[in-house]
Design a protein around this motif. Structure first.
Motif, PDB file in Angstrom:
ATOM      1  N   SER A 206       0.854  -1.181   0.000  1.00 16.31           N
ATOM      2  CA  SER A 206       0.000   0.000   0.000  1.00 16.31           C
ATOM      3  C   SER A 206       0.896   1.240   0.000  1.00 16.31           C
ATOM      4  O   SER A 206       1.623   1.479   0.941  1.00 16.31           O
ATOM      5  CB  SER A 206      -0.874  -0.030   1.270  1.00 16.31           C
ATOM      6  N   GLU A 207       0.832   1.987  -1.063  1.00 23.41           N
ATOM      7  CA  GLU A 207       1.767   3.102  -1.254  1.00 23.41           C
ATOM      8  C   GLU A 207       1.632   4.194  -0.202  1.00 23.41           C
ATOM      9  O   GLU A 207       2.519   5.016  -0.033  1.00 23.41           O
ATOM     10  CB  GLU A 207       1.535   3.724  -2.626  1.00 23.41           C
ATOM     11  N   LYS A 208       0.490   4.195   0.513  1.00 24.50           N
ATOM     12  CA  LYS A 208       0.230   5.370   1.348  1.00 24.50           C
ATOM     13  C   LYS A 208       1.232   5.534   2.492  1.00 24.50           C
ATOM     14  O   LYS A 208       1.419   6.613   3.009  1.00 24.50           O
ATOM     15  CB  LYS A 208      -1.211   5.363   1.878  1.00 24.50           C
ATOM     16  N   TYR A 209       1.903   4.442   2.899  1.00 23.44           N
ATOM     17  CA  TYR A 209       2.854   4.558   4.009  1.00 23.44           C
ATOM     18  C   TYR A 209       4.254   4.957   3.547  1.00 23.44           C
ATOM     19  O   TYR A 209       5.144   5.192   4.356  1.00 23.44           O
ATOM     20  CB  TYR A 209       2.941   3.225   4.759  1.00 23.44           C
ATOM     21  N   LEU A 210       4.465   4.960   2.243  1.00 22.81           N
ATOM     22  CA  LEU A 210       5.835   5.116   1.734  1.00 22.81           C
ATOM     23  C   LEU A 210       6.515   6.421   2.144  1.00 22.81           C
ATOM     24  O   LEU A 210       7.674   6.398   2.559  1.00 22.81           O
ATOM     25  CB  LEU A 210       5.861   4.981   0.208  1.00 22.81           C
ATOM     26  N   PRO A 211       5.854   7.587   2.057  1.00 26.14           N
ATOM     27  CA  PRO A 211       6.566   8.825   2.421  1.00 26.14           C
ATOM     28  C   PRO A 211       7.089   8.768   3.866  1.00 26.14           C
ATOM     29  O   PRO A 211       8.231   9.149   4.128  1.00 26.14           O
ATOM     30  CB  PRO A 211       5.499   9.915   2.249  1.00 26.14           C
ATOM     31  N   GLY A 212       6.267   8.256   4.792  1.00 27.30           N
ATOM     32  CA  GLY A 212       6.684   8.157   6.195  1.00 27.30           C
ATOM     33  C   GLY A 212       7.862   7.206   6.354  1.00 27.30           C
ATOM     34  O   GLY A 212       8.840   7.493   7.058  1.00 27.30           O
ATOM     35  N   ILE A 213       7.791   6.049   5.681  1.00 23.26           N
ATOM     36  CA  ILE A 213       8.882   5.066   5.779  1.00 23.26           C
ATOM     37  C   ILE A 213      10.156   5.663   5.185  1.00 23.26           C
ATOM     38  O   ILE A 213      11.257   5.533   5.742  1.00 23.26           O
ATOM     39  CB  ILE A 213       8.503   3.749   5.048  1.00 23.26           C
ATOM     40  N   ALA A 214       9.995   6.358   4.047  1.00 26.79           N
ATOM     41  CA  ALA A 214      11.164   6.952   3.374  1.00 26.79           C
ATOM     42  C   ALA A 214      11.857   7.951   4.293  1.00 26.79           C
ATOM     43  O   ALA A 214      13.088   7.960   4.395  1.00 26.79           O
ATOM     44  CB  ALA A 214      10.722   7.622   2.070  1.00 26.79           C
ATOM     45  N   ASN A 215      11.078   8.775   4.983  1.00 30.93           N
ATOM     46  CA  ASN A 215      11.647   9.752   5.927  1.00 30.93           C
ATOM     47  C   ASN A 215      12.481   9.082   6.989  1.00 30.93           C
ATOM     48  O   ASN A 215      13.587   9.508   7.309  1.00 30.93           O
ATOM     49  CB  ASN A 215      10.513  10.497   6.651  1.00 30.93           C
ATOM     50  N   GLN A 216      11.919   8.026   7.532  1.00 35.54           N
ATOM     51  CA  GLN A 216      12.627   7.304   8.600  1.00 35.54           C
ATOM     52  C   GLN A 216      13.919   6.684   8.075  1.00 35.54           C
ATOM     53  O   GLN A 216      14.943   6.681   8.757  1.00 35.54           O
ATOM     54  CB  GLN A 216      11.743   6.200   9.140  1.00 35.54           C
ATOM     55  N   ILE A 217      13.864   6.158   6.863  1.00 37.35           N
ATOM     56  CA  ILE A 217      15.066   5.533   6.276  1.00 37.35           C
ATOM     57  C   ILE A 217      16.170   6.580   6.158  1.00 37.35           C
ATOM     58  O   ILE A 217      17.321   6.362   6.556  1.00 37.35           O
ATOM     59  CB  ILE A 217      14.745   4.910   4.883  1.00 37.35           C
ATOM     60  N   VAL A 218      15.808   7.741   5.630  1.00 38.59           N
ATOM     61  CA  VAL A 218      16.806   8.804   5.445  1.00 38.59           C
ATOM     62  C   VAL A 218      17.384   9.208   6.805  1.00 38.59           C
ATOM     63  O   VAL A 218      18.608   9.301   6.974  1.00 38.59           O
ATOM     64  CB  VAL A 218      16.173  10.016   4.717  1.00 38.59           C
ATOM     65  N   ASN A 219      16.522   9.377   7.794  1.00 43.76           N
ATOM     66  CA  ASN A 219      17.007   9.812   9.121  1.00 43.76           C
ATOM     67  C   ASN A 219      17.913   8.781   9.776  1.00 43.76           C
ATOM     68  O   ASN A 219      18.861   9.127  10.471  1.00 43.76           O
ATOM     69  CB  ASN A 219      15.825  10.113  10.049  1.00 43.76           C
ATOM     70  N   ALA A 220      17.599   7.511   9.561  1.00 45.95           N
ATOM     71  CA  ALA A 220      18.384   6.467  10.249  1.00 45.95           C
ATOM     72  C   ALA A 220      19.671   6.111   9.509  1.00 45.95           C
ATOM     73  O   ALA A 220      20.499   5.372  10.030  1.00 45.95           O
ATOM     74  CB  ALA A 220      17.529   5.213  10.397  1.00 45.95           C
ATOM     75  N   SER A 221      19.843   6.646   8.289  1.00 46.61           N
ATOM     76  CA  SER A 221      20.957   6.175   7.456  1.00 46.61           C
ATOM     77  C   SER A 221      22.220   7.011   7.562  1.00 46.61           C
ATOM     78  O   SER A 221      23.253   6.640   6.986  1.00 46.61           O
ATOM     79  CB  SER A 221      20.541   6.125   5.982  1.00 46.61           C
TER      80      SER A 221
END
Ligand SMILES: Cc1cc2nc3c(=O)[nH]c(=O)nc-3n(C[C@H](O)[C@H](O)[C@H](O)COP(=O)(O)OP(=O)(O)OC[C@H]3O[C@@H](n4cnc5c(N)ncnc54)[C@H](O)[C@@H]3O)c2cc1C
Length: 430
Positions: A206-221
């Motif tokens: 479900s694409e709707k969660y992607l922006p939130g997940i993407a943000n977290q990935i960037v912050n944790a990387s």
């Protein structure tokens, strides 16, 4: 129920064979008792990975042609190099028609990272595992972040990172690990047993969660160029999700296989079954073939657990029931046998010779090379020693190769499945 071709076993070999047969207009059915090795695999297709001395093979087709085919007994020797090339291309094109594009590094192997952080040579991978951008990015020797979703128990980033750091290929990389939170996790954590790769893959679909997940990935990387994630970036909508997540993070996203079930393998399984059905093939799941009647070297019919006394007839049959893992072969106290037709098996009669003393022995285990004896066109022998002309054996049930030591399981399954299909198509037209 009369068929041109009935296939026993719906793994990668039986499905490749079935898809080729139906694509040429044959009436074809596949009977399969359960999940195949694909559900437990890396999802990459190994063609030939290692020399006998464990050195890496870089050009598998060249190696197979020069050193394996002349040896004579290997399943690749029976197919021949042209059929292997054709079969592998057919397999890739088939998946592409279902929207699953596989990467190949021209005629060279590339490498993929296992869940333990070991690096393995392979020939075909999904584009989230290897692609030209990952290849170019790798040359920059920059930072890699391996992230997990908090609460997910089937992936260990620290273990993967530790093993990668030991590998000379990664000595110039800065490898960090981290965790991110999944939306909906608060709900799933009420029952942690449900928090498996399949559940997460559905959340990704479900694409709707992607922006939130993407943000977290960037912050944790921490500014890494690469991010390694456990492989569950979508299942039905994977290609689109992978592209969107790459755009949203601006990072090179790399999927690392998790413990089973393997989402990477399931994508292939889904795509093959979907293609088979779209072409008119009949897939009968959850039924076990428990015998058949061979008369004067011809398999007349088979019967199954669910069909009771009904005789299933076909011009040709294919036995793609896998090796021990799928119960295509079974071991008893002092013998190894093929349980459906009791076909002749190549195996040592001395149980002590079946396995090596150490589990991780470099030479691997002899039982992995046991299987059903066939002639050069993959037809087996019945209990009286007569060749069964209308039955072909393909894939992991075949002997005289070692999928682990050689790194060639997927390649053999596809090539022999394709080879049998060509023989059956020829037979139906003559
Ligand atoms: C755990 C595991 C992981 C692997 N990972 C990789 C990998 O990452 N890459 C790679 O290239 N190779 C891998 N391999 C090697 C593997 O042997 C081949 O890649 C390939 O998947 C074998 O395919 P197959 O179709 O011959 O058999 P299988 O995939 O084993 O399928 C056989 C099917 O036949 C069915 N069956 C068995 N008996 C009957 C019966 N009597 N009636 C009806 N149905 C029956 C089974 O339920 C099963 O669905 C792996 C093997 C294993 C065991």
């Amino acid at each position: 129920m009369n068929y041109d071709c009935l296939i026993i076993g719906g793994g990668i070999s039986g499905l490749t064979c079935g898809i080729k047969c139906v694509s040429e207009g044959l009436r074809c059915g596949i009977l399969s008792s359960g999940m195949s090795a694909l559900h437990f695999s890396s999802g990459s297709i190994d063609l030939y990975g290692y020399h006998t001395n464990r050195k890496i093979v870089y050009q598998p087709l060249d190696y197979i042609e020069r050193l394996i085919i002349p040896e004579g007994r290997h399943p690749y020797s029976k197919c021949g190099i042209d059929m292997i090339r054709e079969g592998i291309s057919f397999f890739s094109e088939t998946l592409e028609k279902e929207g699953l594009v596989l990467y190949h590094n021209n005629d060279y192997n590339h490498f993929h990272v296992s869940t333990m952080g070991t690096v393995k040579p392979t020939y075909l991978s999904q584009r989230s595992v290897f692609n030209d951008s990952i290849k170019e990015g790798f040359k920059k020797r920059s930072k890699i972040a391996i992230l997990n979703f908090s609460g997910f128990r089937d992936f260990y980033p620290e273990l993967a990172a530790e093993n990668l750091r030991k590998n000379s290929l990664f000595s110039l990389f800065d490898i960090i690990t981290g965790e991110i939170e999944l939306p909906l996790f608060r709900r799933t954590e009420k029952n942690p047993h449900e928090f498996r790769s399949m559940d997460i893959a559905r959340i990704f679909d479900s694409e709707k969660y992607l922006p939130g997940i993407a943000n977290q990935i960037v912050n944790a990387s921490g500014g890494a160029l690469f991010v390694g994630l456990p492989a569950f970036i979508g299942i039905n909508n994977f290609t689109r999700i992978y592209q969107r997540l790459s755009e949203l993070t601006g990072m090179l996203i790399y999927e690392i296989p998790t413990l089973p079930p393997s989402i990477l393998g399931m994508r292939i399984d889904d795509a093959l079954k979907s293609r088979f059905a779209a072409l008119g093939g009949e897939f009968i799941a959850g039924d076990t073939v428990n015998g058949g009647e061979i008369v004067n070297g011809v398999l007349d019919h088979i019967h199954t657990e669910n069909h009771g006394s009904t005789r299933l007839r076909s011009k040709f049959f294919v036995l793609s029931s896998g090796s021990f893992f799928s119960r295509g072969l079974v071991s008893e106290f002092n013998m190894i046998r093929e349980p459906v037709f009791n076909l002749k098996v190549a195996a040592s009669e001395d149980r002590r010779e079946w396995y090596s003393p150490s589990f991780f022995q470099k030479e691997s285990h002899p039982f992995l090379e046991y299987g059903v004896v066939t002639n050069n066109t993959l037809n087996p022998e019945d209990t009286q020693g007569a060749t069964v002309e209308n039955l072909f054996c393909t894939g992991a049930i075949l002997p005289h190769y070692n999928p682990i030591r050689e790194g060639c399981g997927g390649g053999v399954a596809i090539s022999t499945g394709y080879f049998a299909a060509k023989k059956i198509i020829e037979g139906c037209r003559s």
